[in-house]
Write an enzyme that holds these catalytic residues in place. Structure first.
Site, short mmCIF file in Angstrom:
data_model
loop_
_atom_site.label_atom_id
_atom_site.label_comp_id
_atom_site.label_asym_id
_atom_site.label_seq_id
_atom_site.Cartn_x
_atom_site.Cartn_y
_atom_site.Cartn_z
N GLY A 69 -4.65 13.09 4.31
CA GLY A 69 -5.29 13.84 5.38
C GLY A 69 -4.35 14.79 6.10
N ARG A 106 2.02 -4.61 -11.61
CA ARG A 106 1.61 -5.52 -10.55
C ARG A 106 0.52 -6.50 -10.97
NH1 ARG A 106 1.57 -1.09 -5.60
NH2 ARG A 106 3.83 -0.98 -5.47
N GLU A 133 -6.38 7.51 -1.28
CA GLU A 133 -6.92 6.21 -1.68
C GLU A 133 -8.44 6.18 -1.54
OE1 GLU A 133 -5.10 2.87 0.32
OE2 GLU A 133 -6.25 1.41 -0.83
N SER A 163 8.42 -5.32 -0.56
CA SER A 163 8.39 -4.22 -1.52
C SER A 163 8.62 -4.68 -2.96
CB SER A 163 9.46 -3.20 -1.17
OG SER A 163 9.62 -2.32 -2.26
N HIS A 205 -1.18 -7.22 -5.01
CA HIS A 205 0.26 -7.00 -5.09
C HIS A 205 0.98 -8.33 -5.23
CE1 HIS A 205 4.28 -5.70 -4.15
NE2 HIS A 205 3.89 -4.45 -4.16
#
Lengths: 644, 254, 260
Positions: free
Chosen positions: A45, A337, A432, A284, A266
């Site tokens: 955005g 992942r 997304e 992370s 994740h």
């Protein structure tokens, strides 16, 4: 309506260039006569709003946070991919394209993914020019690291907060345009609905979160950059405010929703500790560069650990099962992942999980600390280790971290064509919020890349193609559609405020989350999904009877905000179940137990399911209509994904 | 669990910006030490909602210490008793059974209260808008590796850039000064070669806006640095001061 | 507004004024101390009186002294302006605020310390500076042997408006140098015979110490010395020279006279 993805003809590498040439242009003098609404100020955005304003368009930007800088892109830790090949390790645009298509388990569009890889290099240039402080080598040049699902180092990073640094870059570009008067910024405004006139998006209805004012805003085009819907699971790594409302309202106004069941779990998150928990914290993925994932070899050992009879540091090397390294020798701990997550779940299902709850596996740095020294490990991951210790009260330098998968990202989203336009003309979805680039599984460090690609380098071209077909006349909210839509919004708010039952909105949300995680999480079955559908329908009808919503509309009312969002999640949850039921194959993050290889890996059914499922809203409590966009692969060969 | 705690909260309640506020006492029982501070408030709010009362409003979003939404002045300190973390990263194990916890909003002219513990920090946005950017249009950037930047400089710029804009510096400062925030933003760009062309203009514009927002002035107490959840150094303030004076007094362009 | 006034009306500009006047006052302290060390000389105040005369009658020093008076006033006025602005910046106070956990006491109490110092300066200047300039002080006559300057014969001379503040005659025949000067030394000596007056000075010097422990390094921070190699030196000077050594030396003077 037949889905037309508008994929340009010609060789893959030339599609985008040719397409850019073929897109209609808006005369520079006319650009200032157009107004574009941008909802959401995350990477997609903020970058879109800034870039469009730079071109001369008038932009109205909206976010529900108190500042555009707080959008959840800020929380991305690991990095952003860019096919720069600065490391001379064989990277290229084509390799990034290939890795991403393969990583997505062949459920993404070739053309989109190639374009993404192509502009990835421009993103890095743009960000550096804005002053984004990426990590550098002593020679002063940019540093890279490797990330899951890839065998080259192409990830640019800014310690553990790449997302914040990239967002601050985009935010600064946005600020510059606000300062120049080209962007009008509305903070603490939530989009409540899209206004369509003759099937084209002409504006939005918003609620001022401070005083409850319901406002209408008109524009020539509307861009939804409103992020993902991972919070449908209640517990996720998303921010508390992340929601599906904007995308869902657009869906109800005619925008198809694509692949809603594709969610990414994740693998490296801090495990749940109790019912009070409001969100999960990601560690992370970069940790898997140096950390080794393992679990006790036997159930008995795991049980002793859980009971506290033995300590993790008591376990001998022989008692440890480095299951990712054992099963996937080529990629080891760096498998994508979805694979890493599923394997952790398997271990826990076998009863080999650790921690008091037994729902976790270890991520161990002992070997790295021995090899590199504690200081080197601290320099790389210090902030993550601190964060872990803060939350768990355990010292990861002394004992392995406990990790477990958590919902992190949603690959599904509003269906868009190559121009990022939804099935509603003039309504675009970026980042997304759309479904376009990651297929059934997103690779690490690709979300930031996609958000910025859409905002900086795609939409500035493609939105012009649409605007050139719209007369450059001033817009206003005089069309009756604005008043009608506003009425719908007000009615819904009143309906929510009339709920004075006995269960809080959060309780419903938590229950929905349990259902989704149990039946539509890391492993899905036909039976379970059908059961979940019933449960959600019951929960939804109960919500509209027994929920409690306090206060009034004309005030800062966080309970009301939350109620509206959860109400939409309840509807979305059902669609996700429908989508998961429809897709009787396993691919990426969507793992149907009925469809697996003998080794327990996801087994795709390319013959029957090589399509994007785009769902059409057909009315309240009506089954949604399924439209299939067949995926055509001209450049890659569909193979069973193997990371062995 | 047996080590759960019973706590007394004294929370600032204020219906809206115009209303008068007061500290109201609440009981928070069976609080698990594993809860985060905000989760503890969630539980209190669930109780209030069930009674049909207005829940305590506070800003929060990512709950992992990076978005900068959460604030809260807890027992006299921004983001609570621990250093280097935000309120959302504060866990209840930092408190003891039977503690009384006083929770107030950030107090500053530049951060008016919206409701309860939520304040309006848009002044920070306006300061950034005044000049916290590098004027580079999308598309015109040279290759990212064209300008090498020494690692120490890049790291220093990064340290300044870690600011999450939460406002704890203002909240902690006895003068409600925003100098740490503004200087971190100014420093990040002043350190990098890309930021040089607008360096003078930027610092002047941002300081002017900072003053216009009604923040106090810096008396170098260092409270901001001590309370900053990202541990940003007041060296940034010195750096900004120098930039400002050299721009104002020694540079010819306005 | 001109650029200049704009600069000095900004919050940073006001701070710059505080810093520059502060640093100037610090340099004065050094000069003042060096001069006042003459008090410890066992010469009946001859050196000290000569120094007092020099300080008040040498042209360039006079100009500097006006700068000094201005600095004191500006430093105080700007402190008030800044404090007023700072109070306005937090219209509603915290119910609980634990500054002690994030900042040193001195840094939070510069206003109080400064006020003590201002009161002290007024008293101090009234008692010495004003008297020296305006009161009818007695004179001291020093007869210094030309052969051995350590032999000094001191005698008092009554005030007369015909006498110069300071005069020197060399009488070769008598083998001595005769110096007549206004006897500030005696004023000092007399003043410090009162215990509470000595205490006032010691307390003021303690305030000075705390004021400078924060103020000295703070001034350099304000003018923008961020050099990591110089900052430790500034900190050292601020604490040990300006925070400890100078106030201690000043405080030693009244104590010296009290016990002499």
């Amino acid at each position: 309506m037949k889905l037309d993805a508008k994929i340009p003809q010609g060789p893959l590498a030339e599609k985008w260039s040719k397409h850019k040439f073929n897109l209609k242009l808006v005369n520079p003098a006319n650009k200032r006569k157009y107004t574009v609404i941008v909802v959401g100020t995350g990477l997609a955005g903020a970058s879109a709003a800034a870039s469009l304003a730079e071109l001369g368009y008038n932009v109205k930007a909206f976010c529900f946070q108190d500042s555009p800088r707080r959008a959840h892109s800020i929380a991305a830790q690991g990095g952003i991919n860019g096919a720069k090949n600065y490391q001379n390790d064989g990277d290229s645009i084509y390799r990034l394209f290939y890795d991403t298509i393969k990583g997505g388990d062949y459920r993404a569009r070739e053309a989109n993914v190639y374009r993404l890889a192509e502009v990835s290099v421009n993103i890095i240039d743009q960000c550096v020019a804005q002053g984004v402080p990426f990590a550098r080598e002593y020679g002063g040049l940019l540093d890279n690291r490797s990330f899951g699902g890839s065998q080259v180092s192409r990830t640019f990073y800014a310690r553990g907060q790449t997302g914040q640094q990239l967002l601050l870059g985009a935010y600064s570009a946005l600020n510059r345009q606000i300062n120049l008067g080209k962007v009008t910024m509305y903070t603490r405004h939530e989009m409540m609905d899209v206004v369509t006139v003759d099937g084209e998006a002409k504006g939005i209805v918003t609620r001022d979160l401070i005083n409850g004012a319901i406002e209408t805003h008109a524009a020539h085009a509307v861009l939804l950059c409103t992020g993902g819907y991972g919070n449908v699971f209640y517990l996720s790594t998303n921010a508390m405010g992340c929601n599906v409302t904007a995308a869902w309202k657009a869906h109800k106004r005619g925008a198809y929703f694509a692949n809603p069941c594709f969610t990414q779990i994740h693998p490296t998150c801090i495990p749940v500790t109790g019912d009070h928990q409001s969100k999960l914290t990601l560690m992370s993925e970069s940790l898997r560069n140096d950390g080794r994932v393992w679990a006790p070899k036997t159930k008995e050992l795991a049980e002793k650990l859980r009971k506290g009879e033995i300590k993790v540091t008591d376990l001998k090397e022989d008692d440890r099962d480095y299951f990712l390294e054992r099963k996937y020798p080529a990629f080891g701990n760096l498998v994508p992942r979805d694979v890493a997550s599923r394997n952790a779940k398997e271990i826990v299902d076998e009863g080999r999980g650790v921690g008091t709850s037994g729902i976790a596996v270890y991520l161990d740095f002992a070997e790295s600390i021995a090899r590199l020294g504690e200081d080197a490990v601290r320099a790389k991951y210090g902030n993550l280790f601190d964060m872990y210790q803060q939350i768990t009260d355990e010292n990861p330098y002394k004992q392995p971290m406990r990790i477990y998968p958590a919902v992190h990202y949603t690959m599904g989203g509003l269906w868009v064509d190559y121009n990022l336009q939804t099935t509603v003309k003039g309504l675009y979805a970026l980042g997304e919020a759309n479904f376009s680039d990651h297929g059934a599984n997103r690779l690490g460090a690709s979300a930031l890349m996609q958000g910025l690609a859409d905002g900086y380098f795609v939409i500035p071209y493609t939105v012009g193609d649409y605007l050139a077909t719209v007369a450059p006349k001033p817009v206003d909210t005089s069309h009756p559609a604005f008043e009608e839509t506003k009425k719908v919004v007000v009615e819904r708010i009143n309906k929510l405020l009339s709920l004075k039952g006995n269960k809080t909105v959060s309780e419903y949300h938590r229950e929905l989350g349990h259902i989704m995680w149990e039946y539509c999480g890391m492993a899905r079955t036909e039976e379970g999904l059908k059961k979940a559908k019933g449960l959600i329908q019951e929960l939804k009808s109960d919500f509209w009877k027994n929920a409690i919503v306090t206060g009034v509309n004309e005030e800062f009312n966080q309970n009301l905000e939350n109620a509206g969002r959860v109400a939409d999640f309840l509807e979305l949850g059902e669609l996700m179940i429908d989508d998961a039921l429809d897709r009787k194959e396993s691919c990426g993050g969507h793992f149907r137990l009925e469809s697996q290889t003998p080794e327990g890996e996801a087994l795709r059914d390319d013959e029957n399911y090589a399509y994007t499922a785009a769902w059409e809203f057909k009315g309240e409590n009506q089954p949604e209509g399924l439209h299939k966009e067949e995926l055509v692969f001209e450049n890659v060969k569909l193979t069973q994904r193997s990371y062995k | 669990m047996s080590n759960n705690m019973n706590l007394t909260l004294k929370v600032w309640r204020q219906k809206n910006a115009e209303a008068k506020g007061e500290l109201v006492s609440y009981q928070a029982d069976h609080v698990s030490p594993d809860m985060s501070f905000l989760e503890m408030l969630d539980v209190v709010n669930e109780g209030l909602i069930k009674k049909g009362d207005d829940p305590i409003h506070f800003d929060h979003d990512c709950r992992e210490g990076i978005c900068g939404s959460c604030s809260l002045h807890i027992n006299g300190r921004p983001h609570g008793p621990k250093q280097g973390i935000t309120t959302c990263q504060l866990h209840m194990r930092s408190f003891n059974d039977k503690d009384t916890i006083v929770i107030e909003p950030w107090r500053a002219e530049g951060f008016p209260v919206i409701k309860d513990l939520a304040t309006d920090r848009s002044s920070f946005d306006r300061i950034q808008r005044a000049g916290g950017f590098i004027s580079v249009n999308t598309g015109g950037a040279p290759d990212a590796n064209v300008i090498p930047i020494p690692k120490v400089i890049a790291d220093e710029a990064f340290n300044s850039a870690t600011c999450i804009g939460c406002g704890a510096c203002v909240a902690a400062c006895k003068n409600a000064s925003a100098m740490l925030f503004v200087s971190a933003k100014v420093s990040q760009l002043a350190l990098l070669p890309q930021g040089q062309p607008e360096r003078s203009r930027r610092v002047q514009a941002m300081v002017a806006q900072m003053d216009a927002e009604g923040f106090g002035s810096c008396t170098n107490t260092g409270a901001c640095e001590a309370e900053c959840p990202k541990e940003i150094s007041i060296t940034n303030i010195a750096r900004m001061n120098r930039d400002y004076f050299s721009a104002k007094l020694f540079k010819s362009e306005e | 507004m001109s650029n200049f006034t704009k600069t000095f009306s900004s919050s940073l500009g006001k701070k710059l004024v505080m810093a520059l006047t502060g640093i100037f006052l610090c340099t004065f302290l050094v000069v003042h101390l060096v001069g006042n060390l003459q008090l410890f000389k066992d010469d009946g105040g001859q050196a000290f009186n000569a120094y007092a005369y020099f300080m008040t009658n040498f042209g360039p020093i006079k100009i500097v002294s006006y700068l000094l008076y201005a600095s004191i006033i500006i430093h105080a006025v700007y402190a008030l302006l800044l404090t007023a602005g700072n109070k306005k910046a937090r219209p509603v106070a915290y119910a609980v605020q634990k500054g002690s956990q994030n900042s040193p006491w001195t840094s939070r109490n510069m206003g109080i310390l400064g006020t003590i110092l201002l009161v002290f300066i007024v008293v101090h200047m009234g008692d010495f500076w004003w008297k020296y300039h305006n009161a009818e002080l007695p004179y001291a006559k020093y007869e210094i042997s030309l052969e051995d300057p350590s032999i000094i014969n001191v005698s008092e001379v009554a005030y007369s408006d015909k006498l110069l503040v300071h005069s020197e005659v060399v009488d070769v025949q008598a083998g001595k140098r005769i110096v007549v000067s206004k006897d500030l030394y005696k004023v000092v000596n007399n003043a410090f015979q009162t215990w509470w007056y000595v205490l006032l000075y010691v307390v003021a010097m303690a305030a000075l110490s705390f004021h400078l422990i924060h103020g000295f390094k703070s001034a350099f921070q304000t003018i923008g010395w961020d050099n990591s190699k110089l900052v430790p030196i500034i900190r050292f000077l601020g604490v040990w020279v300006f925070g400890v050594l100078i106030p201690l030396a000043f405080a030693a003077m009244p104590i010296y006279f009290f016990f002499k």
